[in-house]
Design a protein around this motif. Structure first.
Motif, PDB file in Angstrom:
ATOM      1  N   PRO A  57       0.763  -1.125   0.019  1.00 58.10           N
ATOM      2  CA  PRO A  57       0.107  -0.050   0.185  1.00 58.10           C
ATOM      3  C   PRO A  57       0.847   1.049  -0.109  1.00 58.10           C
ATOM      4  CG  PRO A  57      -0.823  -1.485   1.704  1.00 58.10           C
ATOM      5  CD  PRO A  57       0.425  -2.070   1.098  1.00 58.10           C
ATOM      6  N   GLY A  58       0.526   2.109  -0.847  1.00 57.33           N
ATOM      7  CA  GLY A  58       1.305   3.534  -1.178  1.00 57.33           C
ATOM      8  C   GLY A  58       2.442   3.338  -1.854  1.00 57.33           C
ATOM      9  N   ARG A  59       2.773   2.172  -2.176  1.00 55.19           N
ATOM     10  CA  ARG A  59       4.162   2.178  -3.070  1.00 55.19           C
ATOM     11  C   ARG A  59       4.081   1.394  -4.296  1.00 55.19           C
ATOM     12  NH1 ARG A  59       9.949   0.394  -0.310  1.00 55.19           N
ATOM     13  NH2 ARG A  59       9.539   2.480   0.610  1.00 55.19           N
ATOM     14  N   PRO A  60       3.907   1.998  -5.421  1.00 55.79           N
ATOM     15  CA  PRO A  60       3.774   1.170  -6.634  1.00 55.79           C
ATOM     16  C   PRO A  60       4.805   0.147  -6.832  1.00 55.79           C
ATOM     17  CG  PRO A  60       3.599   3.711  -6.883  1.00 55.79           C
ATOM     18  CD  PRO A  60       4.033   3.473  -5.768  1.00 55.79           C
ATOM     19  N   ARG A  61       4.355  -1.035  -7.228  1.00 55.26           N
ATOM     20  CA  ARG A  61       5.405  -2.351  -7.541  1.00 55.26           C
ATOM     21  C   ARG A  61       5.765  -2.330  -8.784  1.00 55.26           C
ATOM     22  NH1 ARG A  61       4.600  -7.658  -8.697  1.00 55.26           N
ATOM     23  NH2 ARG A  61       2.188  -7.516  -8.450  1.00 55.26           N
ATOM     24  N   LEU A  62       6.874  -1.777  -9.200  1.00 54.64           N
ATOM     25  CA  LEU A  62       7.501  -1.553 -10.478  1.00 54.64           C
ATOM     26  C   LEU A  62       8.898  -2.004 -10.934  1.00 54.64           C
ATOM     27  CD1 LEU A  62       6.221   2.021 -11.249  1.00 54.64           C
ATOM     28  CD2 LEU A  62       5.196  -0.020 -12.461  1.00 54.64           C
ATOM     29  N   ALA A  63       9.465  -2.198  -9.976  1.00 53.05           N
ATOM     30  CA  ALA A  63      11.012  -2.521  -9.864  1.00 53.05           C
ATOM     31  C   ALA A  63      11.164  -3.848 -10.813  1.00 53.05           C
ATOM     32  CB  ALA A  63      11.595  -3.132  -8.546  1.00 53.05           C
ATOM     33  N   GLY A  64      12.254  -3.752 -11.559  1.00 51.99           N
ATOM     34  CA  GLY A  64      12.667  -4.859 -12.576  1.00 51.99           C
ATOM     35  C   GLY A  64      12.240  -4.727 -13.880  1.00 51.99           C
ATOM     36  N   ARG A  65      11.204  -3.699 -14.036  1.00 49.44           N
ATOM     37  CA  ARG A  65      10.595  -3.380 -15.364  1.00 49.44           C
ATOM     38  C   ARG A  65      11.407  -2.469 -16.212  1.00 49.44           C
ATOM     39  NH1 ARG A  65       4.120  -3.444 -13.542  1.00 49.44           N
ATOM     40  NH2 ARG A  65       4.355  -5.031 -11.987  1.00 49.44           N
ATOM     41  N   VAL A  66      10.882  -2.540 -17.523  1.00 50.57           N
ATOM     42  CA  VAL A  66      11.776  -1.483 -18.466  1.00 50.57           C
ATOM     43  C   VAL A  66      10.687  -0.597 -18.909  1.00 50.57           C
ATOM     44  CG1 VAL A  66      13.084  -1.398 -20.476  1.00 50.57           C
ATOM     45  CG2 VAL A  66      13.342  -3.265 -18.962  1.00 50.57           C
ATOM     46  N   ALA A  67      11.061   0.783 -19.089  1.00 53.04           N
ATOM     47  CA  ALA A  67      10.206   1.667 -19.474  1.00 53.04           C
ATOM     48  C   ALA A  67      10.648   2.365 -20.576  1.00 53.04           C
ATOM     49  CB  ALA A  67       9.602   2.601 -18.249  1.00 53.04           C
ATOM     50  N   LEU A  68       9.760   2.802 -21.657  1.00 52.23           N
ATOM     51  CA  LEU A  68      10.283   3.783 -22.632  1.00 52.23           C
ATOM     52  C   LEU A  68       9.459   5.164 -22.390  1.00 52.23           C
ATOM     53  CD1 LEU A  68      11.344   4.948 -25.338  1.00 52.23           C
ATOM     54  CD2 LEU A  68       9.531   3.623 -26.612  1.00 52.23           C
ATOM     55  N   VAL A  69      10.233   6.241 -22.327  1.00 57.58           N
ATOM     56  CA  VAL A  69       9.528   7.415 -21.793  1.00 57.58           C
ATOM     57  C   VAL A  69       9.957   8.513 -22.990  1.00 57.58           C
ATOM     58  CG1 VAL A  69       9.268   9.390 -20.119  1.00 57.58           C
ATOM     59  CG2 VAL A  69       9.900   7.151 -19.419  1.00 57.58           C
ATOM     60  N   THR A  70       8.987   9.028 -23.923  1.00 57.65           N
ATOM     61  CA  THR A  70       9.534   9.969 -24.931  1.00 57.65           C
ATOM     62  C   THR A  70       9.299  11.317 -24.267  1.00 57.65           C
ATOM     63  OG1 THR A  70       7.181  10.351 -25.617  1.00 57.65           O
ATOM     64  CG2 THR A  70       8.345   8.587 -26.485  1.00 57.65           C
ATOM     65  N   GLY A  71      10.051  12.567 -24.808  1.00 61.12           N
ATOM     66  CA  GLY A  71       9.899  13.641 -24.347  1.00 61.12           C
ATOM     67  C   GLY A  71      10.570  13.996 -22.828  1.00 61.12           C
ATOM     68  N   ALA A  72      11.626  12.945 -22.752  1.00 62.18           N
ATOM     69  CA  ALA A  72      12.231  12.743 -21.470  1.00 62.18           C
ATOM     70  C   ALA A  72      13.189  13.965 -21.221  1.00 62.18           C
ATOM     71  CB  ALA A  72      12.932  11.484 -21.101  1.00 62.18           C
ATOM     72  N   GLY A  73      13.394  14.859 -22.053  1.00 65.59           N
ATOM     73  CA  GLY A  73      14.664  15.724 -21.940  1.00 65.59           C
ATOM     74  C   GLY A  73      14.296  16.949 -20.916  1.00 65.59           C
ATOM     75  N   GLN A  74      13.167  17.152 -20.667  1.00 63.24           N
ATOM     76  CA  GLN A  74      12.769  18.404 -19.747  1.00 63.24           C
ATOM     77  C   GLN A  74      11.558  18.253 -19.227  1.00 63.24           C
ATOM     78  OE1 GLN A  74      12.914  21.995 -21.919  1.00 63.24           O
ATOM     79  NE2 GLN A  74      11.242  21.499 -22.800  1.00 63.24           N
ATOM     80  N   GLY A  75      11.035  18.977 -18.250  1.00 66.99           N
ATOM     81  CA  GLY A  75       9.776  19.093 -17.895  1.00 66.99           C
ATOM     82  C   GLY A  75       9.226  17.753 -17.341  1.00 66.99           C
ATOM     83  N   ILE A  76       7.736  17.540 -17.734  1.00 67.39           N
ATOM     84  CA  ILE A  76       7.085  16.212 -17.433  1.00 67.39           C
ATOM     85  C   ILE A  76       7.703  15.066 -17.677  1.00 67.39           C
ATOM     86  CG2 ILE A  76       4.980  14.923 -17.487  1.00 67.39           C
ATOM     87  CD1 ILE A  76       3.360  17.706 -17.734  1.00 67.39           C
ATOM     88  N   GLY A  77       8.558  15.166 -19.033  1.00 62.55           N
ATOM     89  CA  GLY A  77       9.041  13.499 -19.314  1.00 62.55           C
ATOM     90  C   GLY A  77      10.152  13.407 -18.393  1.00 62.55           C
ATOM     91  N   ALA A  78      10.757  14.354 -18.096  1.00 61.73           N
ATOM     92  CA  ALA A  78      12.008  14.214 -17.292  1.00 61.73           C
ATOM     93  C   ALA A  78      11.502  13.808 -15.524  1.00 61.73           C
ATOM     94  CB  ALA A  78      13.066  15.327 -17.274  1.00 61.73           C
ATOM     95  N   ALA A  79      10.645  14.398 -15.202  1.00 64.06           N
ATOM     96  CA  ALA A  79      10.056  13.850 -13.829  1.00 64.06           C
ATOM     97  C   ALA A  79       9.657  12.510 -14.009  1.00 64.06           C
ATOM     98  CB  ALA A  79       8.833  14.901 -13.461  1.00 64.06           C
ATOM     99  N   VAL A  80       9.004  12.007 -15.019  1.00 62.86           N
ATOM    100  CA  VAL A  80       8.596  10.507 -15.291  1.00 62.86           C
ATOM    101  C   VAL A  80       9.884   9.687 -15.171  1.00 62.86           C
ATOM    102  CG1 VAL A  80       7.344   9.073 -16.843  1.00 62.86           C
ATOM    103  CG2 VAL A  80       6.232  11.386 -16.243  1.00 62.86           C
TER     104      VAL A  80
END
Length: 271
Positions: free
Chosen positions: A6-29
């Motif tokens: 509870p309260g902690r998303p279970r995501l460890a070990g996965r692989v993510a592609l984030v577009t627009g990651a150079g700044q702003g919202i994308g970088a925060a994600v």
């Protein structure tokens, strides 16, 4: 029974592609996912920006889970072939993609009848066709594995008219409906597709609209001349506010949520 803490998303070990990651919202994600032990492929048309982000994140140990990796990939999402090739490379480098977050976007403002053909086509090329390209490359791979989460960061402008923002609003509305249709088609394959719709957020894109020192106050209070409501919560969002919503929808805490559009705008659209 779920083993999600509870309260902690279970995501460890996965692989993510984030577009627009150079700044702003994308970088925060990208930062948020990496902190939870996700290996992140950070992409942006500005390769130097994601390279710098990847270098900074690589110096930090994830807060939980096994060691994760972060790698930068220059990518123009309007180039379908480049998207396919980059996805292939990411899966070779980092492993099977379990998360796709579409953040890349541009804003061209002008009265509707004064938009140029280039304004219109370029806005749709990035904001809508870019989402199509990444989803087309990633969703079938996720479906073959029976699991995956796709989150498109759109805008509350997709759900309410805005003066001077017709191309942007229309492109984001199209991206929203594409993502929901994708979610319907891939639900039986275990792939969830959702949308996060931010309102005014303190990013370079938002600040490009501020022409004087009173502009932030007008965002908070609203502008009757442009038929724009203010923000009931009386604050402009931080990119982390949007990233937190993205992380939730990407995680198993949202395992029974798909085809939804989550507005994170402080109540600005009165939804």
């Amino acid at each position: 029974m779920s083993d999600t803490v509870p309260g902690r998303p279970r995501l460890a070990g996965r692989v993510a592609l984030v577009t627009g990651a150079g700044q702003g919202i994308g970088a925060a994600v990208a930062r948020s996912l990496y902190a939870l032990g996700v290996s992140v492929a950070a992409t942006d048309v500005h390769g130097a920006a994601v390279a710098e982000l990847a270098e900074r994140l690589a110096q930090q140990a994830p807060a939980s889970g096994p060691a994760a990796a972060v790698r930068a990939y220059p990518l123009d999402v309007t180039d379908g072939r480049a998207v396919e090739e980059t996805v292939d490379r990411i899966e070779r480098d980092l492993g099977p993609l379990g998360i796709l977050v579409n953040v890349a976007g541009i804003l061209r403002t002008a009265p509707a009848a004064e938009l140029t053909d280039e304004d219109w086509s370029r806005t749709f090329a990035v904001n809508t066709t870019g989402v199509f390209h990444t989803a087309r490359a990633v969703a079938p791979r996720m479906a073959a594995r029976g699991t995956g989460s796709i989150v498109t960061v759109a805008s509350n402008a997709a759900g309410i008219p805005r003066t001077g923002m017709s191309a942007y609003a229309a492109s984001k509305a199209a991206a929203v409906m594409f993502t929901k249709c994708l979610g319907l088609e891939y639900a039986r394959h275990g792939v969830r597709c959702n949308v996060v719709a931010p309102g005014s957020t303190d990013t370079p894109m938002q600040r490009s609209l501020w022409t004087d020192a009173d502009a932030p106050r007008r965002v908070l209070d609203g502008d009757l001349a442009t038929y724009r409501t203010g923000i009931p919560l009386a604050r402009i969002a931080d990119p982390q506010d949007i990233a937190d919503a993205v992380v939730f929808l990407a995680s198993d805490q949202a395992r029974h949520i798909t085809m939804q559009d989550l507005y994170v705008d402080g109540g600005a659209t009165l939804r």
